[in-house]
Design a protein around this motif. Structure first.
Motif, PDB file in Angstrom:
ATOM      1  N   LEU A   1       0.882  -1.177   0.000  1.00  0.00           N
ATOM      2  CA  LEU A   1       0.000   0.000   0.000  1.00  0.00           C
ATOM      3  C   LEU A   1       0.906   1.209   0.000  1.00  0.00           C
ATOM      4  CD1 LEU A   1      -2.825   1.213   0.121  1.00  0.00           C
ATOM      5  CD2 LEU A   1      -2.732   1.030   2.619  1.00  0.00           C
ATOM      6  N   PHE A   2       0.844   1.986  -1.077  1.00  0.00           N
ATOM      7  CA  PHE A   2       1.796   3.063  -1.332  1.00  0.00           C
ATOM      8  C   PHE A   2       1.117   4.410  -1.160  1.00  0.00           C
ATOM      9  CE2 PHE A   2       5.086   5.415  -3.429  1.00  0.00           C
ATOM     10  CZ  PHE A   2       6.208   4.589  -3.454  1.00  0.00           C
ATOM     11  N   SER A   3       1.804   5.346  -0.494  1.00  0.00           N
ATOM     12  CA  SER A   3       1.269   6.702  -0.325  1.00  0.00           C
ATOM     13  C   SER A   3       1.589   7.542  -1.552  1.00  0.00           C
ATOM     14  CB  SER A   3       1.880   7.343   0.922  1.00  0.00           C
ATOM     15  OG  SER A   3       1.432   8.683   1.052  1.00  0.00           O
ATOM     16  N   TYR A   4       0.553   8.115  -2.158  1.00  0.00           N
ATOM     17  CA  TYR A   4       0.742   8.989  -3.320  1.00  0.00           C
ATOM     18  C   TYR A   4      -0.216  10.164  -3.184  1.00  0.00           C
ATOM     19  CZ  TYR A   4       0.763  10.782  -8.084  1.00  0.00           C
ATOM     20  OH  TYR A   4       0.859  11.617  -9.189  1.00  0.00           O
ATOM     21  N   HIS A   5       0.326  11.352  -2.966  1.00  0.00           N
ATOM     22  CA  HIS A   5      -0.523  12.527  -2.783  1.00  0.00           C
ATOM     23  C   HIS A   5       0.181  13.772  -3.324  1.00  0.00           C
ATOM     24  CE1 HIS A   5       2.116  13.320   0.645  1.00  0.00           C
ATOM     25  NE2 HIS A   5       1.821  12.118   1.122  1.00  0.00           N
TER      26      HIS A   5
ATOM     27  N   LEU B   1      -0.065  11.213 -12.435  1.00  0.00           N
ATOM     28  CA  LEU B   1       0.411   9.836 -12.568  1.00  0.00           C
ATOM     29  C   LEU B   1      -0.034   9.241 -13.899  1.00  0.00           C
ATOM     30  CD1 LEU B   1       2.019   7.657 -11.084  1.00  0.00           C
ATOM     31  CD2 LEU B   1      -0.159   6.793 -10.179  1.00  0.00           C
ATOM     32  N   VAL B   2      -1.235   9.593 -14.325  1.00  0.00           N
ATOM     33  CA  VAL B   2      -1.735   9.120 -15.623  1.00  0.00           C
ATOM     34  C   VAL B   2      -0.825   9.626 -16.745  1.00  0.00           C
ATOM     35  CG1 VAL B   2      -3.623   9.304 -17.295  1.00  0.00           C
ATOM     36  CG2 VAL B   2      -4.127   8.880 -14.883  1.00  0.00           C
ATOM     37  N   LYS B   3      -0.433  10.890 -16.688  1.00  0.00           N
ATOM     38  CA  LYS B   3       0.442  11.457 -17.718  1.00  0.00           C
ATOM     39  C   LYS B   3       1.782  10.740 -17.750  1.00  0.00           C
ATOM     40  CE  LYS B   3      -1.645  16.048 -17.392  1.00  0.00           C
ATOM     41  NZ  LYS B   3      -1.475  17.442 -16.891  1.00  0.00           N
TER      42      LYS B   3
ATOM     43  N   ALA C   1       8.263  12.731  -6.268  1.00  0.00           N
ATOM     44  CA  ALA C   1       9.175  11.621  -5.991  1.00  0.00           C
ATOM     45  C   ALA C   1       8.496  10.273  -6.167  1.00  0.00           C
ATOM     46  CB  ALA C   1       9.723  11.743  -4.568  1.00  0.00           C
ATOM     47  N   SER C   2       7.238  10.173  -5.717  1.00  0.00           N
ATOM     48  CA  SER C   2       6.539   8.888  -5.739  1.00  0.00           C
ATOM     49  C   SER C   2       6.085   8.475  -7.137  1.00  0.00           C
ATOM     50  CB  SER C   2       5.320   8.943  -4.812  1.00  0.00           C
ATOM     51  OG  SER C   2       5.711   9.137  -3.477  1.00  0.00           O
TER      52      SER C   2
END
Length: 294
Positions: free
Chosen positions: A69-73, A112-114, A79-80
């Motif tokens: 479970l990865f933090s992405y915000h 992230l989609v890009k 960085a993520s």
């Protein structure tokens, strides 16, 4: 720009890298979760979430145990993001979720989609609940044409600038707002767009779901005696055909702000009065005109 074709449902043998799944989550009621969303979350190697604490509650409810479970915000996306794409390229399937609703709507998921598309990664949407469209379809306001605005900017001048571009739009306008800012936002809407028909939809699909329908002024009065609680979607009536035509036909429409002010100065007005007149023409404040011409 080169044409890129994606087939979301290929034979597994033909897929070298993993895929990025954009998985919708409930906006309130857990029963809004789709069977497909649950299956994808169970099958993916990694789940990336805005708030991992909130997402853990959802995963526990549906008995989902991801390998990671990865933090992405918003604050760690620079960085993520590349790290998540690297995992996918290495063959991992990754599911991106937001705290509620569709990822990439009013959250950093779009970045992230890009990155994924630039890396040649398949992006597969797993649709589900969405607060803006949920509010729209039950609002009683036209659904034929609409503009999703989301959250307004923080600065007053940016708010006024944005709303001025929407003043002549005939389509319904959809806004998101927090309980702490909703009264202030209604004030901006009244000042910039006029006393239009509006619907306040809060706590959608939850136990205390509530709808308030009326004019902007009526809704402001309501909130004075009923303090805002919960997250809101504001559904605002678009401009009338007459309003749109009036603005479209305005002689100053093609002029820049500087040229607009200059025209009135050449007619004998002081710069201060010219800026005041331009503000009245365009339906914005004199401060907006002044700030734009700095």
């Amino acid at each position: 720009m080169s044409l890129i074709r994606q087939s979301s449902f290929q034979e597994k043998e033909a897929v070298v890298s993993g895929s990025l799944y954009l998985v919708a989550t409930p906006i309130g009621n857990l029963e809004d979760m789709t069977f497909r969303a649950v299956r994808i979350l169970k099958e993916c190697d990694i789940i990336a979430a805005e708030d991992t604490r909130q997402t853990r509650k959802l995963l526990t409810h549906f008995d989902i145990s991801p390998s990671m479970l990865f933090s992405y915000h918003e604050h760690n996306k620079a960085a993520s993001g590349p790290e998540l794409i690297r995992y996918i390229i290495e063959g991992k399937n990754l599911a991106l979720v937001s705290d509620a609703g569709l990822p990439a709507i009013s959250d950093p998921g779009s970045d992230l989609v890009k990155l994924a598309l630039e890396a040649g990664v398949r992006v597969i949407p797993i649709p589900g609940a969405n607060a803006a469209l949920t509010a729209l379809i039950a609002s009683g306001i036209s659904t034929e044409r609409f503009t999703f605005v989301g959250f307004l900017p923080r600065e007053r001048k940016d708010i006024k600038s944005l709303l001025s571009t929407l003043k002549s739009s005939q389509g319904t306008l959809l806004f998101y707002e927090s309980p702490h800012r909703v009264i202030k936002t209604l004030g901006f809407l009244l000042e910039s767009l006029g006393n239009r028909r509006i619907v306040l939809a809060r706590e959608l699909t939850k136990r205390y779901e509530e709808w308030v329908r009326g004019s902007v002024e009526e809704c402001l009065t309501w909130l004075e005696s009923h303090p805002p609680i919960g997250e809101y979607v504001l559904v605002v009536d678009g401009a009338s055909e007459e309003e749109e035509q009036k603005l479209r036909d305005a002689w100053w429409q093609e002029l820049s702000l500087e040229d607009h002010v200059d025209r009135y100065e050449k007619e004998g007005m002081s710069r201060k009065d010219a800026m005041k007149k331009v503000a009245a023409d365009r339906g914005v404040t004199k401060r907006d005109i002044y700030n734009s011409l700095l």
